[in-house]
Design a protein around this motif. Sequence first.
Motif, PDB file in Angstrom:
ATOM      1  N   UNK A 103       0.829  -1.204   0.000  1.00  0.00           N
ATOM      2  CA  UNK A 103       0.000   0.000   0.000  1.00  0.00           C
ATOM      3  C   UNK A 103       0.863   1.254   0.000  1.00  0.00           C
ATOM      4  N   UNK A 104       0.381   2.291  -0.653  1.00  0.00           N
ATOM      5  CA  UNK A 104       1.118   3.551  -0.744  1.00  0.00           C
ATOM      6  C   UNK A 104       1.489   4.091   0.633  1.00  0.00           C
ATOM      7  N   UNK A 105       0.652   3.850   1.635  1.00  0.00           N
ATOM      8  CA  UNK A 105       0.932   4.356   2.972  1.00  0.00           C
ATOM      9  C   UNK A 105       2.200   3.792   3.572  1.00  0.00           C
ATOM     10  N   UNK A 106       2.672   2.651   3.083  1.00  0.00           N
ATOM     11  CA  UNK A 106       3.898   2.049   3.601  1.00  0.00           C
ATOM     12  C   UNK A 106       5.145   2.637   2.975  1.00  0.00           C
ATOM     13  N   UNK A 107       5.005   3.435   1.937  1.00  0.00           N
ATOM     14  CA  UNK A 107       6.158   3.987   1.243  1.00  0.00           C
ATOM     15  C   UNK A 107       6.524   5.334   1.858  1.00  0.00           C
ATOM     16  N   UNK A 108       7.341   5.279   2.888  1.00  0.00           N
ATOM     17  CA  UNK A 108       7.690   6.468   3.650  1.00  0.00           C
ATOM     18  C   UNK A 108       8.975   7.099   3.140  1.00  0.00           C
ATOM     19  N   UNK A 109       9.060   8.399   3.248  1.00  0.00           N
ATOM     20  CA  UNK A 109      10.301   9.097   2.912  1.00  0.00           C
ATOM     21  C   UNK A 109      11.244   8.979   4.103  1.00  0.00           C
ATOM     22  N   UNK A 110      12.461   8.572   3.828  1.00  0.00           N
ATOM     23  CA  UNK A 110      13.484   8.510   4.862  1.00  0.00           C
ATOM     24  C   UNK A 110      14.203   9.842   4.940  1.00  0.00           C
ATOM     25  N   UNK A 111      14.466  10.295   6.146  1.00  0.00           N
ATOM     26  CA  UNK A 111      15.280  11.497   6.339  1.00  0.00           C
ATOM     27  C   UNK A 111      16.721  11.022   6.526  1.00  0.00           C
ATOM     28  N   UNK A 112      17.556  11.314   5.533  1.00  0.00           N
ATOM     29  CA  UNK A 112      18.919  10.791   5.523  1.00  0.00           C
ATOM     30  C   UNK A 112      19.931  11.927   5.615  1.00  0.00           C
ATOM     31  N   UNK A 113      20.902  11.748   6.501  1.00  0.00           N
ATOM     32  CA  UNK A 113      22.029  12.667   6.638  1.00  0.00           C
ATOM     33  C   UNK A 113      23.274  11.923   6.178  1.00  0.00           C
ATOM     34  N   UNK A 114      24.058  12.534   5.311  1.00  0.00           N
ATOM     35  CA  UNK A 114      25.205  11.885   4.681  1.00  0.00           C
ATOM     36  C   UNK A 114      26.513  12.514   5.153  1.00  0.00           C
ATOM     37  N   UNK A 115      27.432  11.687   5.629  1.00  0.00           N
ATOM     38  CA  UNK A 115      28.760  12.136   6.037  1.00  0.00           C
ATOM     39  C   UNK A 115      29.752  11.505   5.066  1.00  0.00           C
ATOM     40  N   UNK A 116      30.178  12.281   4.090  1.00  0.00           N
ATOM     41  CA  UNK A 116      31.049  11.799   3.003  1.00  0.00           C
ATOM     42  C   UNK A 116      31.857  12.977   2.480  1.00  0.00           C
ATOM     43  N   UNK A 117      33.187  12.831   2.435  1.00  0.00           N
ATOM     44  CA  UNK A 117      34.024  13.957   2.002  1.00  0.00           C
ATOM     45  C   UNK A 117      34.268  13.999   0.498  1.00  0.00           C
ATOM     46  N   UNK A 118      33.967  12.936  -0.218  1.00  0.00           N
ATOM     47  CA  UNK A 118      34.153  12.933  -1.668  1.00  0.00           C
ATOM     48  C   UNK A 118      32.886  13.450  -2.350  1.00  0.00           C
ATOM     49  N   UNK A 173      32.169  13.476  -5.504  1.00  0.00           N
ATOM     50  CA  UNK A 173      31.717  12.520  -6.521  1.00  0.00           C
ATOM     51  C   UNK A 173      30.926  11.382  -5.872  1.00  0.00           C
ATOM     52  N   UNK A 174      31.445  10.798  -4.795  1.00  0.00           N
ATOM     53  CA  UNK A 174      30.763   9.702  -4.109  1.00  0.00           C
ATOM     54  C   UNK A 174      29.451  10.193  -3.493  1.00  0.00           C
ATOM     55  N   UNK A 175      29.475  11.382  -2.915  1.00  0.00           N
ATOM     56  CA  UNK A 175      28.272  11.946  -2.298  1.00  0.00           C
ATOM     57  C   UNK A 175      27.165  12.102  -3.344  1.00  0.00           C
ATOM     58  N   UNK A 176      27.500  12.674  -4.502  1.00  0.00           N
ATOM     59  CA  UNK A 176      26.505  12.849  -5.557  1.00  0.00           C
ATOM     60  C   UNK A 176      26.002  11.508  -6.086  1.00  0.00           C
ATOM     61  N   UNK A 177      26.915  10.540  -6.238  1.00  0.00           N
ATOM     62  CA  UNK A 177      26.527   9.225  -6.731  1.00  0.00           C
ATOM     63  C   UNK A 177      25.575   8.534  -5.755  1.00  0.00           C
ATOM     64  N   UNK A 178      25.902   8.567  -4.469  1.00  0.00           N
ATOM     65  CA  UNK A 178      25.034   7.950  -3.466  1.00  0.00           C
ATOM     66  C   UNK A 178      23.664   8.613  -3.427  1.00  0.00           C
TER      67      UNK A 178
END
Length: 171
Positions: free
Chosen positions: A32-47, A49-54
Amino acid sequence: MRQVTSLQTALSPPGMVARVKISPAVEMDGLPEGNKLALRVYLVEDSDVMRQQLMMTLSEELSIDWVGFAETETEAREWFERNPAGWDIALVDLYLREGTGAGVLRHCRKRPEAQDVLVMTNHPTSSLLTHCRLLGANAVFDKSKELGDLIAYCIGRAYHSSAPKTQVFFQ
């Protein structure tokens, strides 16, 4: 129809690190659509290129609210101090331009159980995996080989109220 991988957990003895395996692709369109939740993600990455790819790869697979990113341990710790409840998942690279991901892990040790810290590294030795587990990581992923596993973990976390806790990947 969209195909994704799901998590299948193999339990280990108490006090030992659990191993996670990825099962073959399964269809998830029936949820069900109600199960598709948005995750709040914080990224710790110094590259950059890698940050954009992830960010691009994970955003293609599920709904993510990117709440911020840091390139150094200090930036990450300051953000977590200001936003203790403002995230669901922290993706942390172990090797940073300044400081370490281990320092970020230590800082997040007293987080609520509903928040997951996932570690990414290019050097997943068994001693490093154990160290990350002891510092409170929910899972550790090899950046070069386990991006699919990281995506599957996040999908499992988004489709369920909480992902399996304190699970670390072994090679």
